[in-house]
Design a protein around this motif. Structure first.
Motif, short mmCIF file in Angstrom:
data_model
loop_
_atom_site.label_atom_id
_atom_site.label_comp_id
_atom_site.label_asym_id
_atom_site.label_seq_id
_atom_site.Cartn_x
_atom_site.Cartn_y
_atom_site.Cartn_z
N UNK A 78 -12.01 4.09 10.60
CA UNK A 78 -10.71 4.77 10.54
C UNK A 78 -9.72 3.99 9.67
N UNK A 79 -9.67 2.67 9.84
CA UNK A 79 -8.75 1.85 9.04
C UNK A 79 -9.10 1.91 7.55
N UNK A 80 -10.38 1.87 7.22
CA UNK A 80 -10.80 1.99 5.82
C UNK A 80 -10.42 3.35 5.24
N UNK A 81 -10.60 4.40 6.01
CA UNK A 81 -10.24 5.74 5.54
C UNK A 81 -8.73 5.85 5.31
N UNK A 82 -7.94 5.38 6.24
CA UNK A 82 -6.48 5.42 6.10
C UNK A 82 -6.03 4.57 4.91
N UNK A 83 -6.60 3.39 4.78
CA UNK A 83 -6.22 2.50 3.66
C UNK A 83 -6.57 3.09 2.31
N UNK A 84 -7.76 3.66 2.18
CA UNK A 84 -8.17 4.27 0.91
C UNK A 84 -7.29 5.47 0.58
N UNK A 85 -7.03 6.31 1.55
CA UNK A 85 -6.17 7.47 1.32
C UNK A 85 -4.76 7.03 0.90
N UNK A 86 -4.23 6.04 1.58
CA UNK A 86 -2.90 5.53 1.22
C UNK A 86 -2.86 4.97 -0.19
N UNK A 87 -3.88 4.21 -0.57
CA UNK A 87 -3.96 3.66 -1.92
C UNK A 87 -3.95 4.77 -2.97
#
Length: 125
Positions: A9-18
């Motif tokens: 979940x953290x990787x998905x949120x971080x990638x989307x934010x980037x």
């Protein structure tokens, strides 16, 4: 299993934010042309690969100007250009030498790098 889901979940949120921030603010550090140049604009990076400082670069027909580019330095210019067209520019070195670069083809969304040497300019699309 809970740790794996949390990390995913953290990787998905971080990638989307980037990707969202990079598209919105045209961050230039990541060099992702698909996301770093908004539709209707063109981004041109001028890189001084010559052996002397550049006094100024004048872009036509937009009348944009960049000044004081040291050896090895990169400057970025982003301008409105929603459809097909061309631009050209003139490089003025501190020594008084000049390079006049002819028409470069562009379209809205293009990302171009102009590598400036002492007597020539290499264009990379």
């Amino acid at each position: 299993m809970k740790k794996f889901i949390l990390i995913l979940m953290l990787l998905t949120i971080g990638t989307t934010g980037f990707l969202v921030l990079n598209k919105q603010y045209a961050l230039t550090d990541y060099k992702i042309p698909l996301f770093s140049v908004p539709n209707g604009q063109v981004r041109v990076d001028f890189v001084n690969k010559s052996k002397e400082n550049i006094k100024s670069i004048s872009l036509f027909p937009n009348s944009e100007k960049i000044e004081n580019i040291k050896v090895g330095e990169r400057r970025t210019l982003t301008f409105e250009h929603p459809r097909e067209g061309t631009y050209q520019f003139k490089v003025n070195f501190d020594s008084g030498n000049q390079i006049i670069a002819g028409n470069r083809y562009i379209e809205g969304g293009y990302f171009v790098t102009e590598n400036i040497y002492n007597k020539v300019v290499e264009t990379v699309y």
